[in-house]
Enzyme design. Structure first.
Site, PDB file in Angstrom:
ATOM      1  CD  GLU A  78      34.589  31.086  33.054  1.00 35.73           C
ATOM      2  OE1 GLU A  78      33.472  31.366  32.567  1.00 35.73           O
ATOM      3  OE2 GLU A  78      34.740  30.630  34.197  1.00 35.73           O
TER       4      GLU A  78
ATOM      5  CG  HIS B 237      38.340  34.974  35.194  1.00 31.26           C
ATOM      6  ND1 HIS B 237      37.858  35.229  36.457  1.00 31.26           N
ATOM      7  CD2 HIS B 237      38.135  33.638  34.981  1.00 31.26           C
ATOM      8  CE1 HIS B 237      37.379  34.113  36.981  1.00 31.26           C
ATOM      9  NE2 HIS B 237      37.555  33.133  36.111  1.00 31.26           N
TER      10      HIS B 237
ATOM     11  CG  HIS C 130      40.197  30.913  39.639  1.00 32.32           C
ATOM     12  ND1 HIS C 130      39.981  29.600  39.280  1.00 32.32           N
ATOM     13  CD2 HIS C 130      39.312  31.643  38.918  1.00 32.32           C
ATOM     14  CE1 HIS C 130      39.010  29.539  38.384  1.00 32.32           C
ATOM     15  NE2 HIS C 130      38.594  30.774  38.145  1.00 32.32           N
TER      16      HIS C 130
ATOM     17  CE1 TYR D  16      46.558  55.919  47.112  1.00 36.70           C
ATOM     18  CE2 TYR D  16      46.893  55.577  49.460  1.00 36.70           C
ATOM     19  CZ  TYR D  16      47.401  55.692  48.180  1.00 36.70           C
ATOM     20  OH  TYR D  16      48.755  55.564  47.966  1.00 36.70           O
TER      21      TYR D  16
ATOM     22  CG  HIS E  28      34.314  31.771  39.278  1.00 35.34           C
ATOM     23  ND1 HIS E  28      33.489  31.367  38.251  1.00 35.34           N
ATOM     24  CD2 HIS E  28      35.568  31.750  38.757  1.00 35.34           C
ATOM     25  CE1 HIS E  28      34.218  31.094  37.176  1.00 35.34           C
ATOM     26  NE2 HIS E  28      35.490  31.326  37.458  1.00 35.34           N
TER      27      HIS E  28
ATOM     28  CE1 TYR F 217      50.820  58.543  41.239  1.00 33.31           C
ATOM     29  CE2 TYR F 217      49.077  57.014  41.841  1.00 33.31           C
ATOM     30  CZ  TYR F 217      50.372  57.454  41.968  1.00 33.31           C
ATOM     31  OH  TYR F 217      51.221  56.805  42.819  1.00 33.31           O
TER      32      TYR F 217
END
Length: 217
Positions: A74, A93, A95, A114, A156, A209
Site C-alpha cells: 500500500e 492504515h 483493518h 462529538y 477494505h 485539546y
C-alpha cells in the site's frame, strides 16, 4: 525525531496496533514522513520480527525505495497522501473490525458522537472499492480523505492521518470506537446525528485539546 528513532517508533506502533486489537497480523501498515521520503512498514513481515534497519525508505517523488525489504504493497496510498497533505506527517492504515464492517456496507460515519471532531470533519467518508496496492485505490483514498484526518476504504479498512505518529495512532483507536458506536446504535434504533454547527465548534475546540504528543517536531 532522528531517523533511527522514527524507525523504532514505527515498529513499536505496528506492534501496539495489533495489541490494541485494531489490526490483525500484517494486514495494516504505517508510515512517517522523513524529509523528501517516507519510512514505511515492509510487506508481509511479522511486526515482532522487525528490526529498525529493515524499515524501507521510499522517496515521495518517484517511489524508489532503499532497504533490504520491499515496502508495504500500500506504499502508493501513503506516498500520495503525504504528497497531497503538507499538514500530515504520519499515516496509519488498519483493518479494524467495526471500521471494516462499515466499509463493507459502504457507510459513511456521521456525527453520532462529538469525538468525530478530532478528524476535522463532521462525517467520515467511505470510498468505493479498488484492489489493494493499486493506484486506483490510492486515488480513492486521497479523494475520500480530502482535508479530514480519517476515511473508510470501501470493502477494505480505514486510514487515519496526523502531524505525528502518536496522534495518528490515537485517531485510529478513536475511529474504530466511532465505527463501533455507530454500528451498535443502528442496531438499537436510529441514532441522533449532531448538527453541523455543533461539530464545527468541536473541531475548533479540538485544535487545542486532545492527545498531547511527546514527539519531537
Amino acid at each position: 525525531m532522528a531517523e533511527q528513532d522514527q524507525r523504532a517508533a514505527l515498529i513499536a506502533a505496528a506492534r501496539e496496533m495489533n495489541a490494541l486489537g485494531i489490526n490483525q497480523g500484517t494486514s495494516g501498515n504505517l508510515s512517517i514522513r522523513h524529509g523528501d521520503a517516507m519510512l514505511i512498514t515492509p510487506s508481509g513481515t511479522p511486526y515482532d520480527a522487525l528490526t529498525p534497519e529493515q524499515i524501507p525508505l521510499v522517496f515521495l517523488e518517484d517511489g524508489r525505495f532503499e532497504g533490504p525489504l520491499a515496502p508495504s504493497s500500500e506504499w502508493r496510498m501513503h506516498r500520495d497522501i503525504l504528497r497531497a497533505r503538507k499538514d500530515v506527517n504520519a499515516v496509519v492504515h488498519t483493518h479494524s473490525t467495526y471500521a471494516t464492517v462499515l466499509a463493507a456496507l459502504r457507510r459513511d460515519i456521521p456525527a453520532v458522537h462529538y469525538m468525530i471532531g478530532v478528524f476535522g470533519a463532521s462525517r467520515i467518508r467511505c470510498t468505493g472499492y479498488a484492489p489493494f496496492g493499486t493506484q486506483a485505490l490510492s486515488d480513492l483514498a486521497v479523494e475520500g480523505l480530502g482535508r479530514a484526518h480519517g476515511v473508510l476504504l470501501g470493502n477494505h479498512g480505514m486510514i487515519v492521518t496526523a502531524d505525528g505518529l502518536e496522534r495518528a495512532m490515537w485517531r485510529a483507536v478513536e475511529l474504530e470506537t466511532l465505527a463501533r458506536v455507530y454500528y451498535l446504535a443502528r442496531l438499537a434504533g436510529e441514532p441522533v446525528i449532531l448538527p453541523e454547527e455543533e461539530i464545527v465548534a468541536e473541531i475548533e475546540r479540538f485544535a487545542s485539546y486532545g492527545l498531547k504528543t511527546t514527539e519531537a517536531r
